[in-house]
Structure formats: C-alpha cells, structure tokens
Design a protein around this motif. Structure first.
Motif, PDB file in Angstrom:
ATOM      1  N   ALA A  14      -3.584  -5.685  13.759  1.00  0.00           N
ATOM      2  CA  ALA A  14      -3.878  -4.257  13.606  1.00  0.00           C
ATOM      3  C   ALA A  14      -5.358  -3.969  13.795  1.00  0.00           C
ATOM      4  CB  ALA A  14      -3.416  -3.785  12.228  1.00  0.00           C
ATOM      5  N   GLY A  15      -6.201  -4.962  13.478  1.00  0.00           N
ATOM      6  CA  GLY A  15      -7.644  -4.762  13.614  1.00  0.00           C
ATOM      7  C   GLY A  15      -8.227  -3.886  12.532  1.00  0.00           C
ATOM      8  N   VAL A  16      -7.484  -3.729  11.428  1.00  0.00           N
ATOM      9  CA  VAL A  16      -7.950  -2.886  10.338  1.00  0.00           C
ATOM     10  C   VAL A  16      -7.302  -3.401   9.051  1.00  0.00           C
ATOM     11  CG1 VAL A  16      -6.045  -1.226  10.592  1.00  0.00           C
ATOM     12  CG2 VAL A  16      -8.208  -0.494   9.551  1.00  0.00           C
ATOM     13  N   ALA A  17      -7.988  -3.215   7.937  1.00  0.00           N
ATOM     14  CA  ALA A  17      -7.436  -3.637   6.648  1.00  0.00           C
ATOM     15  C   ALA A  17      -6.277  -2.729   6.265  1.00  0.00           C
ATOM     16  CB  ALA A  17      -8.519  -3.596   5.572  1.00  0.00           C
ATOM     17  N   LEU A  18      -5.193  -3.332   5.851  1.00  0.00           N
ATOM     18  CA  LEU A  18      -4.006  -2.580   5.468  1.00  0.00           C
ATOM     19  C   LEU A  18      -3.800  -2.573   3.959  1.00  0.00           C
ATOM     20  CD1 LEU A  18      -1.615  -3.969   8.225  1.00  0.00           C
ATOM     21  CD2 LEU A  18      -2.808  -1.768   8.237  1.00  0.00           C
ATOM     22  N   MET A  19      -4.425  -3.515   3.270  1.00  0.00           N
ATOM     23  CA  MET A  19      -4.293  -3.624   1.825  1.00  0.00           C
ATOM     24  C   MET A  19      -5.641  -3.941   1.195  1.00  0.00           C
ATOM     25  SD  MET A  19      -0.849  -5.953   1.475  1.00  0.00           S
ATOM     26  CE  MET A  19       0.715  -5.428   2.156  1.00  0.00           C
ATOM     27  N   GLU A  20      -5.822  -3.465  -0.002  1.00  0.00           N
ATOM     28  CA  GLU A  20      -6.984  -3.833  -0.795  1.00  0.00           C
ATOM     29  C   GLU A  20      -6.527  -4.765  -1.912  1.00  0.00           C
ATOM     30  OE1 GLU A  20      -8.910  -0.385  -2.264  1.00  0.00           O
ATOM     31  OE2 GLU A  20      -9.562   0.323  -0.274  1.00  0.00           O
ATOM     32  N   ARG A  21      -7.090  -6.001  -1.943  1.00  0.00           N
ATOM     33  CA  ARG A  21      -6.719  -6.954  -2.980  1.00  0.00           C
ATOM     34  C   ARG A  21      -7.454  -6.589  -4.273  1.00  0.00           C
ATOM     35  NH1 ARG A  21      -5.468  -7.743   2.354  1.00  0.00           N
ATOM     36  NH2 ARG A  21      -4.229  -9.676   2.654  1.00  0.00           N
ATOM     37  N   GLN A  22      -6.719  -6.475  -5.329  1.00  0.00           N
ATOM     38  CA  GLN A  22      -7.266  -6.168  -6.645  1.00  0.00           C
ATOM     39  C   GLN A  22      -6.784  -7.216  -7.646  1.00  0.00           C
ATOM     40  OE1 GLN A  22      -6.151  -2.108  -7.526  1.00  0.00           O
ATOM     41  NE2 GLN A  22      -7.580  -1.267  -5.982  1.00  0.00           N
ATOM     42  N   PRO A  23      -7.422  -7.313  -8.805  1.00  0.00           N
ATOM     43  CA  PRO A  23      -7.046  -8.343  -9.781  1.00  0.00           C
ATOM     44  C   PRO A  23      -5.568  -8.290 -10.171  1.00  0.00           C
ATOM     45  CG  PRO A  23      -9.146  -7.370 -10.391  1.00  0.00           C
ATOM     46  CD  PRO A  23      -8.607  -6.548  -9.253  1.00  0.00           C
ATOM     47  N   ARG A  24      -4.984  -7.109 -10.198  1.00  0.00           N
ATOM     48  CA  ARG A  24      -3.595  -6.996 -10.632  1.00  0.00           C
ATOM     49  C   ARG A  24      -2.625  -6.757  -9.474  1.00  0.00           C
ATOM     50  NH1 ARG A  24      -3.841  -3.392 -16.223  1.00  0.00           N
ATOM     51  NH2 ARG A  24      -5.234  -4.806 -17.388  1.00  0.00           N
ATOM     52  N   GLY A  25      -3.054  -7.016  -8.274  1.00  0.00           N
ATOM     53  CA  GLY A  25      -2.164  -6.855  -7.144  1.00  0.00           C
ATOM     54  C   GLY A  25      -2.860  -6.261  -5.943  1.00  0.00           C
ATOM     55  N   VAL A  26      -2.112  -5.504  -5.155  1.00  0.00           N
ATOM     56  CA  VAL A  26      -2.666  -4.896  -3.947  1.00  0.00           C
ATOM     57  C   VAL A  26      -2.287  -3.424  -3.899  1.00  0.00           C
ATOM     58  CG1 VAL A  26      -2.604  -7.038  -2.603  1.00  0.00           C
ATOM     59  CG2 VAL A  26      -0.628  -5.510  -2.565  1.00  0.00           C
ATOM     60  N   VAL A  27      -3.146  -2.650  -3.230  1.00  0.00           N
ATOM     61  CA  VAL A  27      -2.824  -1.246  -2.938  1.00  0.00           C
ATOM     62  C   VAL A  27      -3.072  -1.030  -1.454  1.00  0.00           C
ATOM     63  CG1 VAL A  27      -3.362  -0.395  -5.257  1.00  0.00           C
ATOM     64  CG2 VAL A  27      -5.169  -0.516  -3.527  1.00  0.00           C
ATOM     65  N   THR A  28      -2.317  -0.138  -0.861  1.00  0.00           N
ATOM     66  CA  THR A  28      -2.446   0.100   0.576  1.00  0.00           C
ATOM     67  C   THR A  28      -3.635   0.990   0.882  1.00  0.00           C
ATOM     68  OG1 THR A  28      -0.884   1.935   0.367  1.00  0.00           O
ATOM     69  CG2 THR A  28       0.002  -0.176   1.090  1.00  0.00           C
ATOM     70  N   THR A  29      -4.242   0.693   2.020  1.00  0.00           N
ATOM     71  CA  THR A  29      -5.283   1.573   2.544  1.00  0.00           C
ATOM     72  C   THR A  29      -4.599   2.733   3.261  1.00  0.00           C
ATOM     73  OG1 THR A  29      -5.355   0.411   4.653  1.00  0.00           O
ATOM     74  CG2 THR A  29      -6.803  -0.407   2.887  1.00  0.00           C
TER      75      THR A  29
END
Length: 296
Positions: free
Chosen positions: A45-60
């Motif tokens: 995709a050439g772009v971040a699709l998720m943000e990794r966080q301490p309690r999981g991930v959220v979508t960009t």
C-alpha cells in the motif's frame, strides 16, 4: 496492490478484534504468518494502515478506507459464491426442456408448478417439438433432455416412461364410425378432419403417419386448442385425433364419441429422454428426478 481474499479477511479480523494476535486467531492463522501478511499489505500500500499501541492496534485513515473496500469485496465474494452454489444445485439459471404437445399440455403444468415454486431464481424455457425432432436434438447434443413418445425409436438414448399417452379418435354423435369401438387409422383417412393448427407437434406427427400411408388428411378446419377441436367435432364438422386424457376431459363439455385407435404409433407412452444421466447438469438431474426419472 497484490491483495488476496485471505489478506482482506485477516485485515478485517484484526480491525474488528483490535489486535493482531486476536485477529490472527479469528482468521485461523499463526501469529507470525499474520504479522508477515500485515507487513506485506502495508508495504504494497505504501502507507501505514494501523497504529500499534500498547493495548492493540487502531486503523489509520488509509486503514479505514481499506477496511471499507475489504468489506464490500468480501460481501460480493460471498454473494458470488452463493449464486454459483444456486446454479450448481439447480436453484438458479435457465433450463431448456424440449417436449411434445401432450407433455406440454397434459403432463408438465401440474408437475412443474410445485418444483418451480420452490426455486424462485430458476427459469425454464419450454420448447415444443415433435418427438422425432427432440430425439435428434438430444442425440446430437443440442439438447440435454426432452419428453417424447416411445412410438419413435431412440437408439443410443435412455427413455424412461412417465405417463400413458395413447391417442384416440373422436367422432360426432351418431357418426357411422360409432358402431366400431376400435378403428385403424387407415380406415378413416378419407374422412374430413378437424385438426390442430400448423406448428402443433402432435398434428405434425399425425400428418406424418398419413403421409406414410400415402395420403394427406382432408382438413375442414384447424384449431389452436384441443377444446376447439372437440367443439368442432361435436357439431359434426369432422373427426379428430387427440390424446385419450384430453378426449376424456372435454367430453364433459362437448358431445362426441371416443374410439380406440389400434395403430401401434397411437398407443404411446410419454418418456423422459436423455443420453447419459451422469452427463446431465445438476439442475436438469433435479428436474428429471422430480418428473419421475430413476437417475440410472
């Protein structure tokens, strides 16, 4: 992007679960395999699709866009799978069934109705042909199956009887022929006839028998319907030849006498006709089984 359905399903599982670990479990994939797939998806995709966080991930925002389109694609895939399954089991599509006149008018209506009612996405195109034409079409592969009279030879094809289809002669009341309960076709060829309209497969078959005997029938009139023939005969216009079941049915409304035709071609059975059961499509197998085929 080179995304496959597994990638899309995994991505949605992760989005819905809120973590790669839980998403991998929902998608029935090992965590290492799921993580590698996510990495490749983002790389393509050439772009971040998720943000990794301490309690999981959220979508960009890009991830939300991918999730939206992934749901549409997977929904369409499920619909396609369902439609193809319907075609495979005979619940969708169009079947082409060839049948002679009697099959179309006396045999099929009551039998087709309940079967077709259970398959709202299925269509049947009925084609009226003479038994000889149907047998040629099935033998040549132009038709899967048909309903024919066993009076016609069908070498190399399977015929499975489903209904008696004897023909009878109907004559006006007090006609000279009424003194003979049984008659030969040869003995009535000089009589004036009430026939079925041009294009009728049954009438074409009767005409063929007359030509084989070296004669042409003398039609005073030709009618579009069986009842029309019966009404004309009852008024003394001529004699007619119809299936016995039809003659019995309309005798309650119109006055005429029914005589037995002794010719072999008139003592018929309606038969399902096909080449090889296993070669038939699943929808056609289902239909023929409903109509009485043994499936052998």
């Amino acid at each position: 992007m080179r995304l496959d359905l597994v990638d899309l399903n995994l991505f949605l599982c992760i989005v819905d679960a809120g973590s790669i670990t839980a998403g991998a479990k929902r998608a029935s994939l090992a965590l290492a395999s799921a993580s590698e797939r996510v990495r490749k998806i983002e790389s393509d995709a050439g772009v971040a699709l998720m943000e990794r966080q301490p309690r999981g991930v959220v979508t960009t925002e890009a991830g939300e866009a991918l999730a939206h389109h992934a749901r549409l694609i997977l929904r369409q895939q499920a619909m396609l799978k369902g439609e193809l399954h319907d075609f495979a089991v005979g619940a969708r599509g169009t079947l082409h069934l060839y049948a002679n006149t009697v099959a179309l008018t006396e045999f099929l209506p009551s039998r087709l109705a309940p079967w077709l009612a259970e398959r709202p996405r299925l269509r049947i195109e009925l084609k009226e042909r003479t038994s000889a034409d149907i047998i040629r079409a099935v033998a040549s592969g132009l038709a899967e199956a048909g309903i024919v009279s066993d009076a016609i030879k069908a070498q190399g094809l399977q015929l499975q009887p489903v209904m008696k289809d004897h023909l009878a002669l109907i004559v006006p009341p007090k006609h000279a022929l009424t003194q003979y309960p049984k008659v030969r076709f040869m003995d009535v060829l000089e009589q004036p006839f009430v026939g079925l309209a041009q294009g009728s497969a049954l009438q074409d078959h009767i005409n063929d028998q007359a030509r084989a005997a070296g004669r042409l029938l003398d039609f005073r009139i030709r009618m579009k319907t069986y009842e029309g023939v019966c009404e004309m005969v009852s008024h003394g216009i001529g004699i007619g030849i119809l299936p016995q079941s039809v003659a019995r049915h309309y005798s309650r409304r119109h006055a005429y006498e029914t005589l037995v035709l002794t010719d072999a071609w008139a003592r018929r059975q309606l038969c399902l006709c096909f080449r090889n059961w296993k070669a038939l499509s699943a929808p056609m197998q289902s239909l023929l089984a409903h109509l009485g085929a043994s499936g052998e």
